[in-house]
Structures are given as structure tokens and as C-alpha cells.
Design an enzyme around this catalytic site. Sequence first.
Site, PDB file in Angstrom:
ATOM      1  N   ASP A   1      38.108  25.669  60.239  1.00  0.00           N
ATOM      2  CA  ASP A   1      38.953  25.205  59.065  1.00  0.00           C
ATOM      3  C   ASP A   1      39.884  24.261  59.767  1.00  0.00           C
ATOM      4  OD1 ASP A   1      40.013  26.979  56.400  1.00  0.00           O
ATOM      5  OD2 ASP A   1      41.450  25.586  57.429  1.00  0.00           O
TER       6      ASP A   1
ATOM      7  N   LYS B   1      46.209  28.965  60.438  1.00  0.00           N
ATOM      8  CA  LYS B   1      45.288  29.765  60.006  1.00  0.00           C
ATOM      9  C   LYS B   1      44.177  30.353  61.019  1.00  0.00           C
ATOM     10  CE  LYS B   1      43.725  28.972  55.742  1.00  0.00           C
ATOM     11  NZ  LYS B   1      42.959  28.498  54.350  1.00  0.00           N
TER      12      LYS B   1
ATOM     13  N   THR C   1      37.483  26.114  45.846  1.00  0.00           N
ATOM     14  CA  THR C   1      37.079  24.825  44.592  1.00  0.00           C
ATOM     15  C   THR C   1      38.072  25.306  43.399  1.00  0.00           C
ATOM     16  OG1 THR C   1      35.423  26.495  43.566  1.00  0.00           O
ATOM     17  CG2 THR C   1      34.802  24.686  45.066  1.00  0.00           C
TER      18      THR C   1
ATOM     19  N   PHE D   1      29.616  37.162  45.447  1.00  0.00           N
ATOM     20  CA  PHE D   1      30.339  37.971  44.151  1.00  0.00           C
ATOM     21  C   PHE D   1      31.415  38.939  44.746  1.00  0.00           C
ATOM     22  CE2 PHE D   1      25.755  36.791  43.548  1.00  0.00           C
ATOM     23  CZ  PHE D   1      25.827  36.107  42.207  1.00  0.00           C
TER      24      PHE D   1
ATOM     25  N   ASN E   1      31.093  35.512  35.998  1.00  0.00           N
ATOM     26  CA  ASN E   1      32.504  35.594  35.994  1.00  0.00           C
ATOM     27  C   ASN E   1      32.943  35.384  34.521  1.00  0.00           C
ATOM     28  OD1 ASN E   1      33.057  36.501  38.309  1.00  0.00           O
ATOM     29  ND2 ASN E   1      33.778  34.442  39.200  1.00  0.00           N
TER      30      ASN E   1
ATOM     31  N   ALA F   1      41.964  47.821  28.824  1.00  0.00           N
ATOM     32  CA  ALA F   1      43.009  46.694  28.114  1.00  0.00           C
ATOM     33  C   ALA F   1      44.001  46.779  28.891  1.00  0.00           C
ATOM     34  CB  ALA F   1      43.025  47.156  26.615  1.00  0.00           C
ATOM     35  N   GLY F   2      44.996  45.712  28.679  1.00  0.00           N
ATOM     36  CA  GLY F   2      46.110  45.666  29.407  1.00  0.00           C
ATOM     37  C   GLY F   2      46.799  44.192  29.318  1.00  0.00           C
TER      38      GLY F   2
ATOM     39  N   CYS G   1      39.993  33.501  40.671  1.00  0.00           N
ATOM     40  CA  CYS G   1      38.408  33.239  40.250  1.00  0.00           C
ATOM     41  C   CYS G   1      38.359  33.194  38.731  1.00  0.00           C
ATOM     42  CB  CYS G   1      37.580  34.192  40.938  1.00  0.00           C
ATOM     43  SG  CYS G   1      37.066  34.088  42.520  1.00  0.00           S
TER      44      CYS G   1
ATOM     45  N   LYS H   1      45.996  42.348  40.738  1.00  0.00           N
ATOM     46  CA  LYS H   1      45.529  43.517  40.726  1.00  0.00           C
ATOM     47  C   LYS H   1      45.817  44.165  41.892  1.00  0.00           C
ATOM     48  CE  LYS H   1      41.011  42.697  43.173  1.00  0.00           C
ATOM     49  NZ  LYS H   1      39.558  42.604  42.818  1.00  0.00           N
TER      50      LYS H   1
HETATM   51  C1  UDX Z   1      36.130  38.420  40.511  1.00  0.00           C
HETATM   52  C2  UDX Z   1      34.765  39.084  40.311  1.00  0.00           C
HETATM   53  O1  UDX Z   1      34.921  40.452  39.975  1.00  0.00           O
HETATM   54  C3  UDX Z   1      33.916  38.875  41.397  1.00  0.00           C
HETATM   55  O2  UDX Z   1      32.695  39.284  41.357  1.00  0.00           O
HETATM   56  C4  UDX Z   1      33.945  37.273  41.867  1.00  0.00           C
HETATM   57  O3  UDX Z   1      33.006  36.934  43.100  1.00  0.00           O
HETATM   58  C5  UDX Z   1      35.550  36.933  41.915  1.00  0.00           C
HETATM   59  O4  UDX Z   1      36.166  37.140  40.770  1.00  0.00           O
HETATM   60  P1  UDX Z   1      38.456  39.431  41.658  1.00  0.00           P
HETATM   61  O5  UDX Z   1      39.070  38.020  41.332  1.00  0.00           O
HETATM   62  O6  UDX Z   1      38.735  39.826  43.003  1.00  0.00           O
HETATM   63  O7  UDX Z   1      36.698  39.122  41.575  1.00  0.00           O
HETATM   64  O8  UDX Z   1      39.104  40.558  40.587  1.00  0.00           O
HETATM   65  P2  UDX Z   1      38.414  41.642  39.707  1.00  0.00           P
HETATM   66  O9  UDX Z   1      38.353  43.020  40.401  1.00  0.00           O
HETATM   67  O10 UDX Z   1      37.099  41.075  39.074  1.00  0.00           O
HETATM   68  O11 UDX Z   1      39.558  41.529  38.537  1.00  0.00           O
HETATM   69  C6  UDX Z   1      39.987  40.370  37.880  1.00  0.00           C
HETATM   70  C7  UDX Z   1      41.135  40.577  37.008  1.00  0.00           C
HETATM   71  O12 UDX Z   1      40.748  41.507  35.793  1.00  0.00           O
HETATM   72  C8  UDX Z   1      42.127  41.157  37.657  1.00  0.00           C
HETATM   73  O13 UDX Z   1      43.487  40.878  36.965  1.00  0.00           O
HETATM   74  C9  UDX Z   1      42.194  42.650  36.926  1.00  0.00           C
HETATM   75  O14 UDX Z   1      43.426  43.280  36.753  1.00  0.00           O
HETATM   76  C10 UDX Z   1      41.721  42.396  35.653  1.00  0.00           C
HETATM   77  N1  UDX Z   1      40.940  43.556  34.920  1.00  0.00           N
HETATM   78  C11 UDX Z   1      39.739  43.886  35.542  1.00  0.00           C
HETATM   79  C12 UDX Z   1      41.265  43.876  33.512  1.00  0.00           C
HETATM   80  O15 UDX Z   1      42.296  43.549  33.041  1.00  0.00           O
HETATM   81  N2  UDX Z   1      40.536  44.790  32.951  1.00  0.00           N
HETATM   82  C13 UDX Z   1      39.574  45.410  33.418  1.00  0.00           C
HETATM   83  O16 UDX Z   1      38.883  46.338  32.986  1.00  0.00           O
HETATM   84  C14 UDX Z   1      38.987  44.919  34.786  1.00  0.00           C
END
Ligand code: UDX
Length: 433
Positions: free
Chosen positions: A30, A35, A85, A147, A209, A253-254, A261, A324
Site C-alpha cells: 500500500d 498504514k 472503489t 462478500f 448488495n 427496520a430502523g 459498501c 453498525k
Molecule cells: C455489506 C454486505 O453485507 C457485505 O456482504 C458486503 O461485502 C459489504 O457490504 P457491511 O457494510 O459490513 O456489509 O454491513 P451490513 O452488515 O450488511 O449492514 C449494512 C447496513 O445495513 C448497516 O448500517 C446496518 O445497520 C443496516 N441494516 C442491516 C439494517 O438497517 N437492517 C437490517 O436488517 C440489516
Amino acid sequence: MRISVFGCGYLGAVHAAAMASLGHEVVGIDPDAAKIALLSSGRTPFFEPGLPELLTAGLARGRLRFTTDPSEAAAADVHFVGVGTPQRKDGTGADLTYVDQAIADLLPYLRHGALVVGKSTVPVGTAARLAKIVGAVGARLAWNPEFLREGYAVKDTIEPDRLVYGLDAATAEQDAALLDEVYASAIAHDTPRIVTDYATSELVKVAANSFLATKISFINAMAEIAEVVGGDVTQLADALGHDTRIGRRFLNAGVGFGGGCLPKDIRAFAARAEELGRGDSVAFLKQVDEINLRRRQHMVDRVVDSFGGIVHGRRVAVLGLAFKPFSDDVRDSPALDIAVRLNGLGAEVMSHDPEAIPNSRRLHPQLTYTEDLDEALEGAEAVVLVTEWNVYRGLDPVATAAKVARPVIFDGRNVLDPPAWRAAGWTCTGMGR
Ligand code: UDX
């Protein structure tokens, strides 16, 4: 195997450490010297459970090293490209600068017969373009999307739920065999493996996604309706989820989705579809994005309403900043956005998060942060739970009521038990229930 990994951000650093833990000899590359220094000492520039241990073990065994020097990739048989990206600054498409730079950095050291394996999430068509570039020096290209979920990145890399190989039909057999060697441990555990063409492999990632984002926005749309008719979206999701064709996961929901991503991938996919003349096919993604962004303002409106329309000067405790739990990532975070919006309306916002304060402070130094949950709650006239960390889920309604000035709580992730909070004297408002 001898492996190089270009890009030591989230994806690359985890991939490098995971590959070393599987017994490969790995060099992570990198251009960011800070880093590289951090990773070389077994520390990570971001919070990811299990990664520091994996790094330390790999470094100690001499199987893993990090450098800024691309020439150190020369000895590798397989070169992974796991750079970011991000969304373009001038639009909604993906910015491929880092991918193109990684390939340019690698090219002078690429041996005839080596395999370059793209892992970054890219617009469909990118792999075919890059295959020509690496093909010019006698190397081959594969596309092998990841993923991984933040917070579970180590597990998702070592024990993926599927492997996707996008290959050139002419050399597919030998390239698949090489990748099988890299992923020997997952293959031995019967991990489903899909061998396909470049375009499909690129699409799998953005389609996955997009589907996840759509599922979340679908249930948030139902939350909007449930609120109007006095229904409960959580029970609705439970009932839907028992249908195994639908499933309960990603139906919470929320305040919606955020992170590095989902938001940028659905926008980049829509932009790419436009370029391909098929914008209509994924026009719904715009609505998915809009429903998602509406959730944030909806939460802000409810807090403001609770003060009779003026939040200026009122003490609001915002619990959570990360997009999250188990992450310190605040990219496109609904939680941080809600804190910023309330602060913009003149509320005296006190923000708390177990991990994400440093990243939040860098982006929004104007907010007030505390690492002490009690301090955040002390004297609050409204409590807004926006990231479902276990410390918040476990809050005791009676003890918490004694700390705040006004027992009003908004549960932006629907993780609290409203009857228990109401029994302790709280006004407890969920999202869509
Ligand atoms: C996501 C994909 O899950 C993963 O497969 C991909 O490689 C990268 O993007 P990530 O960004 O780590 O992963 O988060 P993820 O756990 O998918 O949650 C994404 C967002 O959705 C969070 O903000 C989470 O709070 C929200 N979420 C998730 C909801 O609001 N409701 C849900 O039921 C699930």
C-alpha cells in the site's frame, strides 16, 4: 503459495492476514506509509474483531509482511487487488483511480503466467478492460469478489459462504485450479464455488448488495405504513420471516443502512446501468436510496416533535455513531448523520459510541463527544439510540431514568423492549411500531 495483496485498507488488510493464516506467504502492499507501519507492528488502522490477533500471528511466523514497495510483489504467483472503489466526487459512479493505480504499480513486476485476482467491487466491464492490460505482459486476470461484512470480516474471509471465480474462458481450468489452491481450506469444507465469466462475477457483488439494500428499504417502507395505521413493523417482519422464501434476516427496520459498501454500491450500479442504456432496469435502486435517507430525517423530526417543534438548546443524548455495531466505521452512517442534523438545529447533542468517536471527530469536530455513557445520559432531555451496540441494548430502564432530565427515548434500531421502558416511566418510541 506466494501471494501479494495490493491495497491494505479494510478488504486488503483482512485478506492479507487471512491468507497468511491459511499457510500462504503474503506481502501486503500500500502506498500509505503510516498504514504500512501500523500493520507491520500488528496494529490496525480500523476496528475489526480478531484482526490484530491474526496480524500478530502472521508477522510472528514470518508469513506476513507489509511494504510500500510494489517491487516486492515480483516473487508472487498470485496478486490480489483489494483497493477501495469509493463514490466519485463528481457523481454517483465508482471511482476506479485506486484500481487502475494498483494495476499500474504491479505491471512492471508482473511475471509471465502470474495470476492477477481482482477483489474490489467494480462496475461491470472493468475486468475485461484490465484483462487486456495484464495480458499484454503474459499474465492472466480473474475476478473474485469478496462478500465480507465489517465486524465479521475475518470469519467471512476464512470461511466464506461462497466463492465466485470470474475467469477468462480460454484459461478457466488452470486459473480455477490456482484459485482452488489459494482457497484450499474453504474448498475442503465444501464451500459452494461458482465458476463464471468476468461480467457475471462483477455483477454478483453489486446484485448481492442491491438485494440486501432493497430488503432493508422494503421493511423501512413497511415501517412508514405501519406507523400511519398503528401497526408494528417488528411483528410484521417476524411474520414475514417465517416464510423461508423471504427469511427474517435484513428485515430490521430502523434508521436505515450506511457504511462503505451498500450506499455507494447501489449508486454505482445505477450509474453503470445508465451507461449501459439499461437505467430503467435498476431504477428502483433510486427509491431504495431515497427510502433509506428518509429514515434519518424521520428520526430527527420525531425528536424535534417531542419538544413541541423546537429542539434548540435542548440536551439530546445520541447513542451510537458507527453505521453498525462492532465497527468504528462512520462512512455514510445514519447515526452520525442524525447527530449532525440535530446539532445543526441547535440541539445540545452529546454523542457516545464505544469505538467510533475518533473517526466521527475527524469528520465533524463541531459535535460534542463523550466516551462516558453516564455523562451522555446525565441531564438528557431525549435519548436517541441509533447504533445497536450491546451496551445500549443492555441499559436498565429504571437506572437510566434516574440519570436523565426527561425520560424520553427513541429507539432507532428497534432493539429495546418498549413495555419494560414504559413501565419505568419512559416515553419510548420505536421506528414503525
Ligand atoms: C455489506 C454486505 O453485507 C457485505 O456482504 C458486503 O461485502 C459489504 O457490504 P457491511 O457494510 O459490513 O456489509 O454491513 P451490513 O452488515 O450488511 O449492514 C449494512 C447496513 O445495513 C448497516 O448500517 C446496518 O445497520 C443496516 N441494516 C442491516 C439494517 O438497517 N437492517 C437490517 O436488517 C440489516
